[in-house]
Design a protein around this motif. Structure first.
Motif, short mmCIF file in Angstrom:
data_model
loop_
_atom_site.label_atom_id
_atom_site.label_comp_id
_atom_site.label_asym_id
_atom_site.label_seq_id
_atom_site.Cartn_x
_atom_site.Cartn_y
_atom_site.Cartn_z
N THR A 1 -4.98 6.51 -0.99
CA THR A 1 -3.60 7.08 -0.54
C THR A 1 -3.01 5.95 0.29
N ILE A 2 -1.79 5.48 -0.29
CA ILE A 2 -1.19 4.20 0.09
C ILE A 2 0.44 4.59 0.37
N SER A 3 0.96 3.46 0.77
CA SER A 3 2.40 3.52 1.15
C SER A 3 3.03 2.92 -0.23
N TYR A 4 4.36 3.42 -0.44
CA TYR A 4 4.93 3.06 -1.56
C TYR A 4 4.99 1.50 -1.86
N GLY A 5 5.00 0.89 -0.72
CA GLY A 5 5.24 -0.67 -0.66
C GLY A 5 4.16 -1.43 -1.44
N ILE A 6 2.95 -0.96 -1.28
CA ILE A 6 1.74 -1.47 -1.79
C ILE A 6 1.22 -0.83 -2.74
N TYR A 7 1.76 0.10 -3.42
CA TYR A 7 1.36 1.16 -4.27
C TYR A 7 1.04 -0.05 -5.71
N LYS A 8 1.86 -0.63 -6.29
CA LYS A 8 1.90 -1.34 -7.34
C LYS A 8 0.51 -2.33 -7.32
N LYS A 9 0.58 -3.21 -6.22
CA LYS A 9 -0.28 -4.30 -6.09
C LYS A 9 -1.91 -3.47 -6.07
N VAL A 10 -1.94 -2.35 -5.42
CA VAL A 10 -3.33 -1.59 -5.59
C VAL A 10 -3.63 -1.14 -7.16
N GLU A 11 -2.46 -0.91 -7.72
CA GLU A 11 -2.66 -0.25 -9.14
C GLU A 11 -3.22 -1.55 -9.89
N GLU A 12 -2.59 -2.71 -9.69
CA GLU A 12 -2.95 -4.00 -10.53
C GLU A 12 -4.39 -4.29 -10.37
N VAL A 13 -4.77 -4.20 -8.91
CA VAL A 13 -6.33 -4.64 -8.60
C VAL A 13 -7.11 -3.69 -9.47
N CYS A 14 -7.03 -2.39 -9.61
CA CYS A 14 -7.78 -1.43 -10.06
C CYS A 14 -7.78 -1.79 -11.71
N VAL A 15 -6.61 -1.88 -12.33
CA VAL A 15 -6.62 -2.41 -14.00
C VAL A 15 -7.04 -3.73 -14.14
N SER A 16 -7.07 -4.82 -13.29
CA SER A 16 -7.57 -5.86 -13.25
C SER A 16 -9.14 -6.05 -13.58
N LYS A 17 -9.69 -5.20 -12.85
CA LYS A 17 -11.13 -5.03 -12.72
C LYS A 17 -12.02 -4.10 -13.83
N GLY A 18 -11.09 -3.77 -14.63
CA GLY A 18 -11.22 -2.89 -15.89
C GLY A 18 -11.17 -1.43 -15.39
N VAL B 1 1.82 7.83 -1.87
CA VAL B 1 1.09 7.80 -2.89
C VAL B 1 -0.33 8.01 -3.06
N GLU B 2 -0.58 9.04 -3.66
CA GLU B 2 -1.94 9.13 -4.03
C GLU B 2 -2.37 8.92 -5.47
N LEU B 3 -3.13 7.54 -5.49
CA LEU B 3 -3.60 7.21 -7.02
C LEU B 3 -5.04 7.49 -7.15
N THR B 4 -5.52 8.02 -8.33
CA THR B 4 -6.79 8.14 -8.36
C THR B 4 -7.18 7.54 -9.94
N ALA B 5 -8.16 6.39 -9.76
CA ALA B 5 -8.46 5.51 -10.59
C ALA B 5 -10.09 5.74 -10.96
N ALA B 6 -10.44 5.48 -12.17
CA ALA B 6 -11.82 5.46 -12.68
C ALA B 6 -12.12 3.97 -12.82
N ILE B 7 -13.20 3.62 -11.75
CA ILE B 7 -13.70 2.05 -12.21
C ILE B 7 -15.00 1.88 -12.36
N PRO B 8 -15.45 1.23 -13.40
CA PRO B 8 -16.62 1.06 -13.94
C PRO B 8 -17.59 0.72 -12.60
N GLU B 9 -18.73 1.43 -12.77
CA GLU B 9 -19.31 1.52 -11.17
C GLU B 9 -19.83 0.12 -10.73
N GLU B 10 -20.15 -0.84 -11.91
CA GLU B 10 -20.35 -2.14 -11.49
C GLU B 10 -19.39 -3.13 -10.89
N SER B 11 -18.10 -2.29 -10.98
CA SER B 11 -17.02 -3.15 -10.28
C SER B 11 -16.38 -2.43 -8.96
N SER B 12 -16.96 -1.36 -8.79
CA SER B 12 -16.15 -0.28 -7.91
C SER B 12 -16.38 -0.90 -6.34
#
Length: 214
Positions: free
Chosen positions: A142-159, A171-182
């Motif tokens: 759960t994050i503010s709109y201003g930082i949402y895109k950067k958080v999304e990029e971090v999740c995707v960049s780590k697989g 914004v409530e963003l739910t992401a699946a992260i490989p356990e090794e990178s979580s």
């Protein structure tokens, strides 16, 4: 023991090859469990009830401890086991492989049969649509709109893979992260949000990942 990842067919697939006039039809099906696999074996055998053989192999769970195969009348060890070995070598689980043979009048011999059944499954897997199932941690951020895109990029960049995004006062963003990178992802999010993000682990399970992971 749970595996970090495995592969599975994403949808039913059928492939046919002809070897020394015998026709080999390989059917690949996703399966939920042992009972589902056996029910589908029965259905395919009924569909091709006029065939000479309906041989099968499958691994029905994520830990690869539930394995079954059948030569269905072919000489022992010439069909089911070679088919199963292809699945094991490629790490393909929760997938049923049935190879239906219509005898063409030319005997292949033991080594020829092993090669034919192995090739049938290998070629089918080469052409079928598969997914990589990865043991992942689902986190809700759960994050503010201003930082949402950067958080999304971090999740995707780590697989990671974005599962859902809900927009409200924040914004409530739910992401699946490989356990090794979580742990790295969580630490990075804490860093870039100055520890202002609310981070909650909501699930651990196998998730279908597509595309290349970095």
């Amino acid at each position: 023991m749970l595996r970090p990842h495995y592969f599975a067919v994403a949808e039913p697939f059928e492939n046919t090859i002809v070897i020394s006039k015998s026709r080999f039809i390989t059917t690949l099906l996703p399966i939920n469990d042992f009972e589902d696999a056996m029910a589908k074996v029965k259905a395919i055998s009924k569909k091709y009830s006029d065939a000479t053989h309906n041989c099968y192999a499958f691994i029905s769970n994520e830990s690869a401890t539930e394995q079954r195969f059948s030569d269905d009348g072919e000489p022992q060890g010439t069909a089911g086991v070679p088919m199963l070995e292809v699945l094991k070598k490629r790490g393909v689980y929760k997938t049923l492989a049935v190879v239906t043979r219509y005898f063409g009048g030319i005997k292949l011999g033991a080594s020829g049969l092993v090669g034919a059944y192995s090739t049938s499954v290998s070629e089918a897997l080469d052409n079928a649509k598969t997914v990589e199932m990865i043991w992942a941690v689902a986190i809700k951020i759960t994050i503010s709109y201003g930082i949402y895109k950067k958080v999304e990029e971090v999740c995707v960049s780590k697989g990671g893979q974005i599962l859902s995004v809900e927009y409200g006062n924040s914004v409530e963003l739910t992401a699946a992260i490989p356990e090794e990178s979580s742990n790295d992802v969580i630490a990075k999010i804490v860093d870039i949000t100055l520890d202002k993000a609310k981070i909650e682990i909501v699930d651990r399970s196998y998730v279908a990942f597509v595309g290349n992971r970095s």
